[in-house]
Design a protein around this motif. Structure first.
Motif, PDB file in Angstrom:
ATOM      1  N   GLN A  87       0.818  -1.213   0.000  1.00 17.03           N
ATOM      2  CA  GLN A  87       0.000   0.000   0.000  1.00 17.03           C
ATOM      3  C   GLN A  87       0.858   1.273   0.000  1.00 17.03           C
ATOM      4  O   GLN A  87       0.553   2.248  -0.692  1.00 17.03           O
ATOM      5  CB  GLN A  87      -0.934   0.008   1.208  1.00 17.03           C
ATOM      6  N   VAL A  88       1.918   1.244   0.795  1.00 13.71           N
ATOM      7  CA  VAL A  88       2.797   2.409   0.861  1.00 13.71           C
ATOM      8  C   VAL A  88       3.431   2.682  -0.502  1.00 13.71           C
ATOM      9  O   VAL A  88       3.506   3.829  -0.957  1.00 13.71           O
ATOM     10  CB  VAL A  88       3.893   2.200   1.929  1.00 13.71           C
ATOM     11  N   VAL A  89       3.870   1.627  -1.150  1.00 14.04           N
ATOM     12  CA  VAL A  89       4.511   1.793  -2.456  1.00 14.04           C
ATOM     13  C   VAL A  89       3.510   2.309  -3.489  1.00 14.04           C
ATOM     14  O   VAL A  89       3.811   3.215  -4.270  1.00 14.04           O
ATOM     15  CB  VAL A  89       5.132   0.455  -2.923  1.00 14.04           C
ATOM     16  N   GLN A  90       2.318   1.742  -3.491  1.00 17.57           N
ATOM     17  CA  GLN A  90       1.296   2.223  -4.418  1.00 17.57           C
ATOM     18  C   GLN A  90       1.019   3.705  -4.188  1.00 17.57           C
ATOM     19  O   GLN A  90       0.920   4.488  -5.141  1.00 17.57           O
ATOM     20  CB  GLN A  90      -0.023   1.433  -4.237  1.00 17.57           C
ATOM     21  N   LEU A  91       0.898   4.087  -2.937  1.00 15.89           N
ATOM     22  CA  LEU A  91       0.633   5.485  -2.606  1.00 15.89           C
ATOM     23  C   LEU A  91       1.770   6.385  -3.068  1.00 15.89           C
ATOM     24  O   LEU A  91       1.541   7.453  -3.650  1.00 15.89           O
ATOM     25  CB  LEU A  91       0.430   5.635  -1.093  1.00 15.89           C
ATOM     26  N   TYR A  92       2.982   5.951  -2.830  1.00 17.83           N
ATOM     27  CA  TYR A  92       4.149   6.759  -3.204  1.00 17.83           C
ATOM     28  C   TYR A  92       4.196   6.985  -4.709  1.00 17.83           C
ATOM     29  O   TYR A  92       4.383   8.115  -5.179  1.00 17.83           O
ATOM     30  CB  TYR A  92       5.429   6.086  -2.725  1.00 17.83           C
ATOM     31  N   VAL A  93       3.993   5.933  -5.464  1.00 16.39           N
ATOM     32  CA  VAL A  93       3.994   6.065  -6.930  1.00 16.39           C
ATOM     33  C   VAL A  93       2.891   7.011  -7.382  1.00 16.39           C
ATOM     34  O   VAL A  93       3.107   7.883  -8.234  1.00 16.39           O
ATOM     35  CB  VAL A  93       3.831   4.694  -7.616  1.00 16.39           C
ATOM     36  N   SER A  94       1.716   6.855  -6.812  1.00 18.59           N
ATOM     37  CA  SER A  94       0.603   7.736  -7.162  1.00 18.59           C
ATOM     38  C   SER A  94       0.944   9.195  -6.934  1.00 18.59           C
ATOM     39  O   SER A  94       0.719  10.056  -7.775  1.00 18.59           O
ATOM     40  CB  SER A  94      -0.631   7.373  -6.336  1.00 18.59           C
ATOM     41  N   ARG A  95       1.517   9.443  -5.765  1.00 20.03           N
ATOM     42  CA  ARG A  95       1.853  10.819  -5.416  1.00 20.03           C
ATOM     43  C   ARG A  95       2.884  11.408  -6.353  1.00 20.03           C
ATOM     44  O   ARG A  95       2.726  12.520  -6.859  1.00 20.03           O
ATOM     45  CB  ARG A  95       2.402  10.871  -3.994  1.00 20.03           C
ATOM     46  N   VAL A  96       3.940  10.674  -6.572  1.00 21.17           N
ATOM     47  CA  VAL A  96       5.011  11.187  -7.423  1.00 21.17           C
ATOM     48  C   VAL A  96       4.494  11.425  -8.838  1.00 21.17           C
ATOM     49  O   VAL A  96       4.820  12.418  -9.480  1.00 21.17           O
ATOM     50  CB  VAL A  96       6.203  10.218  -7.440  1.00 21.17           C
ATOM     51  N   ALA A  97       3.646  10.511  -9.308  1.00 19.35           N
ATOM     52  CA  ALA A  97       3.140  10.635 -10.674  1.00 19.35           C
ATOM     53  C   ALA A  97       2.222  11.834 -10.836  1.00 19.35           C
ATOM     54  O   ALA A  97       2.111  12.389 -11.928  1.00 19.35           O
ATOM     55  CB  ALA A  97       2.403   9.361 -11.080  1.00 19.35           C
ATOM     56  N   THR A  98       1.587  12.252  -9.763  1.00 20.21           N
ATOM     57  CA  THR A  98       0.649  13.367  -9.872  1.00 20.21           C
ATOM     58  C   THR A  98       1.251  14.697  -9.428  1.00 20.21           C
ATOM     59  O   THR A  98       0.587  15.716  -9.476  1.00 20.21           O
ATOM     60  CB  THR A  98      -0.621  13.107  -9.045  1.00 20.21           C
ATOM     61  N   SER A  99       2.476  14.691  -9.001  1.00 20.60           N
ATOM     62  CA  SER A  99       3.137  15.956  -8.639  1.00 20.60           C
ATOM     63  C   SER A  99       4.586  15.885  -9.086  1.00 20.60           C
ATOM     64  O   SER A  99       5.508  16.034  -8.303  1.00 20.60           O
ATOM     65  CB  SER A  99       3.042  16.213  -7.140  1.00 20.60           C
ATOM     66  N   LYS A 100       4.730  15.679 -10.370  1.00 19.74           N
ATOM     67  CA  LYS A 100       6.044  15.433 -10.963  1.00 19.74           C
ATOM     68  C   LYS A 100       6.992  16.613 -10.811  1.00 19.74           C
ATOM     69  O   LYS A 100       8.172  16.442 -10.525  1.00 19.74           O
ATOM     70  CB  LYS A 100       5.855  15.097 -12.436  1.00 19.74           C
ATOM     71  N   TYR A 101       6.478  17.835 -11.002  1.00 19.39           N
ATOM     72  CA  TYR A 101       7.349  18.998 -10.875  1.00 19.39           C
ATOM     73  C   TYR A 101       7.933  19.077  -9.479  1.00 19.39           C
ATOM     74  O   TYR A 101       9.105  19.362  -9.287  1.00 19.39           O
ATOM     75  CB  TYR A 101       6.587  20.287 -11.190  1.00 19.39           C
ATOM     76  N   PHE A 102       7.096  18.810  -8.531  1.00 11.20           N
ATOM     77  CA  PHE A 102       7.542  18.912  -7.146  1.00 11.20           C
ATOM     78  C   PHE A 102       8.680  17.939  -6.845  1.00 11.20           C
ATOM     79  O   PHE A 102       9.650  18.295  -6.171  1.00 11.20           O
ATOM     80  CB  PHE A 102       6.360  18.657  -6.213  1.00 11.20           C
ATOM     81  N   HIS A 103       8.584  16.746  -7.360  1.00  7.68           N
ATOM     82  CA  HIS A 103       9.628  15.773  -7.057  1.00  7.68           C
ATOM     83  C   HIS A 103      10.924  16.050  -7.797  1.00  7.68           C
ATOM     84  O   HIS A 103      11.997  15.680  -7.352  1.00  7.68           O
ATOM     85  CB  HIS A 103       9.121  14.356  -7.326  1.00  7.68           C
ATOM     86  N   LYS A 104      10.803  16.752  -8.923  1.00  4.93           N
ATOM     87  CA  LYS A 104      12.025  17.230  -9.568  1.00  4.93           C
ATOM     88  C   LYS A 104      12.705  18.246  -8.669  1.00  4.93           C
ATOM     89  O   LYS A 104      13.917  18.239  -8.497  1.00  4.93           O
ATOM     90  CB  LYS A 104      11.678  17.899 -10.906  1.00  4.93           C
ATOM     91  N   ILE A 105      11.910  19.151  -8.130  1.00  3.11           N
ATOM     92  CA  ILE A 105      12.450  20.172  -7.236  1.00  3.11           C
ATOM     93  C   ILE A 105      13.108  19.520  -6.033  1.00  3.11           C
ATOM     94  O   ILE A 105      14.226  19.855  -5.652  1.00  3.11           O
ATOM     95  CB  ILE A 105      11.335  21.127  -6.770  1.00  3.11           C
ATOM     96  N   LEU A 106      12.407  18.575  -5.445  1.00  2.19           N
ATOM     97  CA  LEU A 106      12.939  17.895  -4.266  1.00  2.19           C
ATOM     98  C   LEU A 106      14.299  17.282  -4.549  1.00  2.19           C
ATOM     99  O   LEU A 106      15.256  17.502  -3.821  1.00  2.19           O
ATOM    100  CB  LEU A 106      11.981  16.790  -3.815  1.00  2.19           C
ATOM    101  N   PHE A 107      14.362  16.523  -5.631  1.00  2.00           N
ATOM    102  CA  PHE A 107      15.605  15.792  -5.879  1.00  2.00           C
ATOM    103  C   PHE A 107      16.734  16.748  -6.248  1.00  2.00           C
ATOM    104  O   PHE A 107      17.876  16.527  -5.845  1.00  2.00           O
ATOM    105  CB  PHE A 107      15.408  14.754  -6.984  1.00  2.00           C
TER     106      PHE A 107
END
Lengths: 210, 210
Positions: A87-107
């Motif tokens: 469940q955690v992994v599914q949630l994480y993928v969902s989140r990253v996929a729907t806020s792609k710009y943000f995760h670019k910024i983070l990394f």
DNA sequence: CAAAGTTAATCAATCGATTGATTAATTAAC
DNA sequence: GTTAATTAATCAATCGATTGATTAACTTTG
């Protein structure tokens, strides 16, 4: 009315900045462009957030607050460790996929060594907190004999690294997967479930005792 | 003598630029700082490479040329697919671990959408070529019945993503792994073999038929 | 209710500093 | 002596930030 306009404008700038920072990087996104894209006067940026760095901080904090909870809730559920991990992994993928710009910024923020920005510390602490949740689930599974005695930290890094790699380098990933990840439809409908299925299979064979 | 000095000076600037670009990012590294760190006059940067972008291109091309071969050689060996895959992964980890700045540059270059830099295309093609080698080995293993019928592209993305994640975010990774990855000794002696062992175990359980 | 007072929001204009790049002059090399 | 290498000085452009003035909205006062 005026109060609402004010809040909307400020919030709008943060939203736009997330995209612009994500596309061009922190140094690559000028305050002029940020203001222009959001349709506000340059001076408002400093009026609202004090500085360019303050705006980045606002972008990061907003999204991180939106993301709090979720991981903790799953971790505390009364389910098998495998179910929780899944469940955690599914949630994480969902989140990253729907806020792609943000995760670019983070990394990018934890990758570049910008001299002593407090945003960096904030980001590192946040991501580390997320990894810890996953780590604890796996450790619990090992202790209960549900999982193999794998290298837990590496396993976590592998999950986060795989997702990060595919989302943050979408031009490359598009070539690799032979699908246009710049198209949000494709990203959501094709790539996301495929990534989820892969991680599920991968973790299953790697963790579960046969 | 002069010829040699010239080459050495030019080469030195490229070496230094790799570090500075890696630490600060492309936009974050000013031409003045680049020249200063290399101990050359700023005009020499344009004299040698035409532009800042030309210098980045030189940095990328130099390292990529150094890295050519290796993957191909292993792929053509007469060994089992598992042995070949294992060797390729070991080599990849070794390379990334010993040229950390370069891989930060690579990933940032394919992550940021810098408007139409030819360097970006160059980098994407190079990395894609690398992933293809690994992909073909796995596909061959599946066809021969040596490997399970996994999602090949995702498996490749997982390998590259895991390594990339740990190397490019060393402050975060240091927290996760509880070792100081800013220390090159630790990176080489502790983290590198640990990562190699993990990938070996992970791929073994994921790919090999039980 | 209406006039006066107060605060927050917004703007064009501009600040000094820094950016990448170029020039013209000088030095070194063969 | 001619070519290549190197330098300090300088270029226009842009950077992030700030200014003083203006507008709009709300509060207080009588």
């Amino acid at each position: 009315m005026a109060e609402k306009d004010k809040i909307d404008k400020k919030e709008h700038l943060v939203e736009v900045a997330e995209r612009v920072f994500g596309e061009l990087g922190y140094e690559g996104a000028s305050t002029r462009l940020l203001a222009q894209e959001a349709g506000v006067n340059m001076a408002m940026l400093n009026y609202y957030f004090g500085s360019k760095d303050g705006l980045l901080k606002a972008v990061v904090e907003r999204r991180i607050l939106l993301m709090r909870k979720g991981f903790e809730e799953i971790a505390q559920k009364d389910a098998s460790c495998w179910e929780k991990l899944d469940q955690v992994v599914q949630l994480y993928v969902s989140r990253v996929a729907t806020s792609k710009y943000f995760h670019k910024i983070l990394f990018r923020e934890i990758s570049v060594m910008r001299t002593g920005s407090e945003v960096t510390e904030f980001v590192i602490d946040h991501i580390y907190g997320n990894t810890l949740h996953v780590q604890q689930i796996i450790e619990e599974g090992i202790k209960k004999g549900e999982f193999r005695a794998v290298d837990v930290e590496m396993t976590v890094a592998s999950i986060f690294g795989t997702v990060n790699y595919l989302i943050n380098s979408r031009r490359l990933a598009s070539k690799m997967l032979k699908m246009d990840l710049l198209d949000d439809q494709v990203l959501q409908n094709d790539m996301k479930p495929r990534l989820q299925a892969y991680l599920q299979d991968s973790l299953k064979t790697h963790l579960l005792i046969k």
